[in-house]
Design an enzyme around this catalytic site. Sequence first.
Site, PDB file in Angstrom:
ATOM      1  N   LYS A 129      13.370 -24.615 -25.127  1.00  0.00           N
ATOM      2  CA  LYS A 129      13.297 -24.611 -23.670  1.00  0.00           C
ATOM      3  C   LYS A 129      12.454 -25.797 -23.199  1.00  0.00           C
ATOM      4  O   LYS A 129      11.400 -26.085 -23.757  1.00  0.00           O
ATOM      5  CB  LYS A 129      12.678 -23.315 -23.165  1.00  0.00           C
ATOM      6  CG  LYS A 129      13.546 -22.082 -23.357  1.00  0.00           C
ATOM      7  CD  LYS A 129      12.866 -20.844 -22.798  1.00  0.00           C
ATOM      8  CE  LYS A 129      13.742 -19.613 -22.944  1.00  0.00           C
ATOM      9  NZ  LYS A 129      13.086 -18.394 -22.421  1.00  0.00           N
TER      10      LYS A 129
ATOM     11  N   GLU B 232      17.834  -2.204 -19.783  1.00  0.00           N
ATOM     12  CA  GLU B 232      17.446  -1.358 -18.659  1.00  0.00           C
ATOM     13  C   GLU B 232      17.735   0.114 -18.907  1.00  0.00           C
ATOM     14  O   GLU B 232      16.941   0.983 -18.518  1.00  0.00           O
ATOM     15  CB  GLU B 232      18.172  -1.820 -17.386  1.00  0.00           C
ATOM     16  CG  GLU B 232      17.784  -3.209 -16.904  1.00  0.00           C
ATOM     17  CD  GLU B 232      18.571  -4.322 -17.571  1.00  0.00           C
ATOM     18  OE1 GLU B 232      18.364  -5.493 -17.195  1.00  0.00           O
ATOM     19  OE2 GLU B 232      19.399  -4.023 -18.470  1.00  0.00           O
TER      20      GLU B 232
ATOM     21  N   ARG C 164      21.942  -1.278 -13.686  1.00  0.00           N
ATOM     22  CA  ARG C 164      22.454  -1.207 -15.056  1.00  0.00           C
ATOM     23  C   ARG C 164      22.007   0.064 -15.777  1.00  0.00           C
ATOM     24  O   ARG C 164      22.569   0.431 -16.804  1.00  0.00           O
ATOM     25  CB  ARG C 164      22.016  -2.443 -15.847  1.00  0.00           C
ATOM     26  CG  ARG C 164      22.292  -3.761 -15.129  1.00  0.00           C
ATOM     27  CD  ARG C 164      22.060  -4.946 -16.012  1.00  0.00           C
ATOM     28  NE  ARG C 164      23.232  -5.232 -16.819  1.00  0.00           N
ATOM     29  CZ  ARG C 164      23.279  -6.197 -17.751  1.00  0.00           C
ATOM     30  NH1 ARG C 164      22.224  -6.901 -18.009  1.00  0.00           N
ATOM     31  NH2 ARG C 164      24.373  -6.405 -18.427  1.00  0.00           N
TER      32      ARG C 164
END
Length: 629
Positions: A279, A364, A392
């Site tokens: 990243k 979730e 979700r």
Amino acid sequence: MYKLLESINSPADLRKLSRRDLGTLAAELRAFLLESVSKTGGHLSSNLGTVELTIALHYVFNTPHDRLVWDVGHQTYPHKILTGRRGRMNTLRQLNGISGFPRRVESEYDTFGTAHSSTSISAALGMAVAARQKGEDRHAVAIIGDGAMSAGQAFEALNNAGVCEDARMIVVLNDNDMSISPPVGALNRYLARLMSGRFYAAARRAGERVLGVAPPLWELAKRLEEHAKGMVVPGTMFEEFGFNYIGPIDGHDLDSLIPTLQNMKQLEGPQFLHVVTRKGQGYKLAEADPVLYHGPGKFDPAEGIVAKAGGKPTYTQVFGEWICDMAAADTRLVGITPAMREGSGLVDFAARYPDRYHDVGIAEQHALTFAGGLACEGLKPVVAIYSTFLQRGYDQLIHDLALQNLPVLMAIDRAGLVGADGATHAGSYDLSFLRCLPNVSVLAPADEDECRQMLYTGYLQDHPVAVRYPRGAGPGVAVCKDMKALPWGRGEVRRRAGRSSDRVALLAFGSMVHPALAAGEALDATVVNMRFVKPVDADLLHEVALAHDLLVTIEENVIAGGAGAGCAEALAASGITVPMLHLGLPDRFIDHGDPGRLLSVEGLDADGIRVAVSARMSVLRGQPLKKSA
């Protein structure tokens, strides 16, 4: 500065370049990306990390005929730039501009809309199976991050894909969480090429034919192969799913990526390529702190992100301070987040109470059921979750929490319109899908202090409670350090109408209270801070209904089934009939843009409320409507 990049208006142009030019293109693309995002804001770290991978994919595969499905989609800026949208990057995430995520209506190269994680493998498998059924010669490639691999749907899709042996599908795992360690070097590059090459595949098939007549020998050969590969690569799990695992390889090395992908195109059956990226690659500040540069606003690349002093606290910060204070007062408290520690305001809590903090990853559904299990054993779970992500876990919310009436507090961030992230991240539906559930209470604070007190009030209950609050800062109300329980199920009148002949009451929920107060001044209307979406304050509703000619409900949620509908139902149940006007979000998806501008467009600012109420009162009085200029 971008001489080579400016010659690329589609991947077809990219595929005309020589291999030796691709490194120059990558450098220009990375520089353009940094310059562009610094001017508009947006996701940066993840996109700096996918520059070479994006180039390699479009160079090797015949896009858009071959399908690329990007998981989550916040790392697709290089993809957008190379697919004809370079000139519109200055409109990124702005009203009427291009989206920060893939959108099918935006480009034929955006093959699937992805903004929530872990959906790419399922979608790509569907495309691969469809191509097979239609007799079309095309590949489907899913590009998924290591974080997204923590979600159950990704493994459900892998499990299904592994038995679709004739589907032309490749999964690329973009692993950007680990550093590029020694195994990702010359030896691994050689192994990747070897295992993706035709010779290896042919030798494997030949061995299967020869040893297949003696099952014990073939099983032994398979085990030896798995152990040999397992010593140098972590791919045994994916092999067990039925994929041919290749990697890990350096995701910034085009000389490794391109030949490996070219080899994999020739292989039959589901393929799995593990690439390691970094990243923030190429921008030292983002490499050093990829979290800070994950989704920055505008900044000067030369100086980097400079923290702004002062300013009003955000609702997220209010929650973060409350949960630490509450944890100090009650050792039963446990904090849970599905991979949103920073976004949900749990950084300090995680540092101060590491044994009571649980980041369950992008899962979730598990987060809610896990919280239910904790609650069964007498603990007090607090689930910090975005409104759009709570969707979700809806099945778990119903069956595991509400049905069993377990005392779990849901701190729901990003409720209402969220701005630049657009329709996929907007918390436009939670009041509707929460209000219909038995045992679940729903609270909506009007300001920062009320948010703190509502969190405390909800925490004290012995059933599921949701406190939903918007993104960003509130109106600037000082937060009281003391925690006091609010009267349960009771709203409050914030303003009483004067002597106006139009007896109007504005019933506002959460973030709409302050715009309603401003509109109430202009209209000389009563303004009620309803506070509770469920249980709604029926007594206050009755009192206001009997004293006014028009009730106006105002919420930052879809009108269908929302808080306003709850008020109408309560009045109908009591046999009270009064004209009502419901103001809220319309029955359509709302695109990205500045939140204040979007609310204004939808008539949910003070002026919009005033205009809507005046128009309805004209109808009630039988007067002709005045058309605005």
